[in-house]
Enzyme design. Structure first.
Site, mmCIF file in Angstrom:
data_model
loop_
_atom_site.group_PDB
_atom_site.id
_atom_site.type_symbol
_atom_site.label_atom_id
_atom_site.label_comp_id
_atom_site.label_asym_id
_atom_site.label_seq_id
_atom_site.Cartn_x
_atom_site.Cartn_y
_atom_site.Cartn_z
ATOM 1 N N ASP A 107 0.644 -1.219 -0.054
ATOM 2 C CA ASP A 107 -0.053 0.052 0.134
ATOM 3 C C ASP A 107 0.959 1.336 -0.138
ATOM 4 O O ASP A 107 0.365 2.292 -0.053
ATOM 5 C CB ASP A 107 -0.993 0.068 1.178
ATOM 6 N N HIS A 122 6.363 -7.998 -0.969
ATOM 7 C CA HIS A 122 5.236 -8.416 -1.994
ATOM 8 C C HIS A 122 5.072 -7.377 -3.306
ATOM 9 O O HIS A 122 3.990 -7.147 -4.008
ATOM 10 C CB HIS A 122 3.946 -8.690 -1.275
ATOM 11 N N CYS A 133 6.184 -7.510 -21.945
ATOM 12 C CA CYS A 133 7.564 -7.105 -21.916
ATOM 13 C C CYS A 133 8.532 -6.770 -20.800
ATOM 14 O O CYS A 133 9.444 -6.347 -20.844
ATOM 15 C CB CYS A 133 7.652 -5.816 -22.978
ATOM 16 N N CYS A 151 0.128 -1.952 -22.025
ATOM 17 C CA CYS A 151 1.304 -1.340 -21.939
ATOM 18 C C CYS A 151 1.534 -0.804 -23.309
ATOM 19 O O CYS A 151 0.559 -1.279 -24.159
ATOM 20 C CB CYS A 151 2.397 -2.356 -21.776
ATOM 21 N N CYS A 153 3.378 -1.730 -25.460
ATOM 22 C CA CYS A 153 3.752 -2.847 -26.476
ATOM 23 C C CYS A 153 2.336 -3.669 -26.793
ATOM 24 O O CYS A 153 2.120 -4.704 -27.377
ATOM 25 C CB CYS A 153 4.704 -3.579 -25.895
ATOM 26 N N GLY A 190 1.918 -6.041 13.435
ATOM 27 C CA GLY A 190 0.514 -6.113 12.521
ATOM 28 C C GLY A 190 0.611 -7.292 11.781
ATOM 29 O O GLY A 190 0.192 -7.539 10.451
ATOM 30 N N SER A 192 1.051 -11.834 11.831
ATOM 31 C CA SER A 192 1.327 -13.155 12.404
ATOM 32 C C SER A 192 2.371 -13.980 11.902
ATOM 33 O O SER A 192 3.069 -14.968 12.166
ATOM 34 C CB SER A 192 0.340 -14.062 12.679
ATOM 35 N N ASN A 216 0.984 -6.890 18.536
ATOM 36 C CA ASN A 216 -0.173 -7.657 17.600
ATOM 37 C C ASN A 216 -1.229 -7.305 18.739
ATOM 38 O O ASN A 216 -1.187 -7.316 20.067
ATOM 39 C CB ASN A 216 0.132 -8.984 17.332
ATOM 40 N N GLU A 218 -3.445 -9.491 19.168
ATOM 41 C CA GLU A 218 -3.804 -10.982 19.686
ATOM 42 C C GLU A 218 -2.224 -11.783 19.788
ATOM 43 O O GLU A 218 -1.340 -11.471 18.957
ATOM 44 C CB GLU A 218 -4.526 -11.944 18.804
HETATM 45 ZN ZN ZN Z 1 4.842 -4.183 -22.441
#
Ligand code: ZN
Length: 250
Positions: A107, A122, A133, A151, A153, A190, A192, A216, A218
């Site tokens: 985020d 991530h 591409c 894109c 392309c 935040g 586990s 946390n 919990e």
């Molecule tokens: Zn592309």
């Protein structure tokens, strides 16, 4: 003195003494910014089966359908603002008490709060990547008025985040492992940390002698395995109180 106050004092002492403090953050830190966790009740995955919507094969097979879900996600994420927890971690970095943040979140709220050294496990919703591409394009340059976005392309664009069926970006993984090996304190906030490879980081840190501070709401699997000190509560409440203590003269 109340138990939590005593634990906060202890955590502040550990952080002051540490040469290197690293944080591992997950969905829990952004809940107070209005981003629901993906897992658990009311999570997005209650509504959308991740294998049907968040698998890379699903995006390739049904880009329009998956992009409808992604648009919903973007609406939520782009309305979100950093909360007190993100801001506290950024303050800790400025004070020299936070070397790096390893986050499972996409985020961008740590950066928006002012944190400089953020390792995104991530990926980031702030960028798009072309399925054909491989070109990466900043989110703001992409018009989401028509889905799936494409894109130059002609290839289909995806958020530059890790879908199921895709590997973790290797650079982020290596950086995270290095930070975990060399920190003296790891704060797990935040999350586990049940999903690999995020779950490995507290263990790597612990094996190398780091103390683990968990924030946390919990108890988690970590609490009974690697955690030295649990600050139980929401990170938006706990972290500002920790920063207050770090700011106070001893
Ligand atoms: Zn592309």
């Amino acid at each position: 003195m109340r138990d939590l106050d005593r634990l906060l004092d202890e955590a502040a002492r550990m952080i002051r003494k540490a040469r290197s403090v690293v944080a591992l953050t997950g969905a829990g830190i952004s809940v107070e910014s209005g981003i629901p966790a993906f897992r658990g009740t009311q999570g997005l995955w209650e509504k959308y089966d991740p294998m049907e919507f968040a698998h890379i094969d699903a995006l390739r097979a049904h880009p329009e359908r998956v992009w409808r879900m992604l648009l919903e996600l973007y609406t939520v994420v782009e309305a979100a603002r950093p909360n007190a927890a993100h801001i506290s971690l950024a303050q800790m970095e400025k004070m020299g008490h936070m070397r790096a943040i390893i986050t499972q979140n996409i985020d961008h709220l740590h950066q928006e709060a002012g944190s400089q050294n953020v390792i995104e496990f991530h990926g980031s919703g702030h960028r798009m990547a072309c399925l054909s591409c491989g070109q990466k394009i900043p989110r703001h340059q992409v018009d989401l008025g028509q889905i799936p976005p494409r894109c130059l392309c002609g290839g289909i664009l995806k958020p530059d985040v890790v879908f199921f069926g895709e590997p973790i970006p290797w650079r982020a993984l290596i950086q995270a492992q290095e930070e975990s090996k060399h920190c003296n304190v790891m704060m797990v906030i935040g999350t586990s940390a049940v999903v690999a490879p995020a779950c490995d980081m507290p263990r790597i840190a612990k094996e190398k002698g780091a103390r683990i501070i968990e924030v946390n709401t919990e108890e988690t699997q970590l609490t009974v395995s690697v955690t030295d000190l649990l600050l139980k509560g929401s990170s938006g409440e706990i972290l500002p109180r920790l920063v207050e203590r770090l700011q106070a003269t001893r």
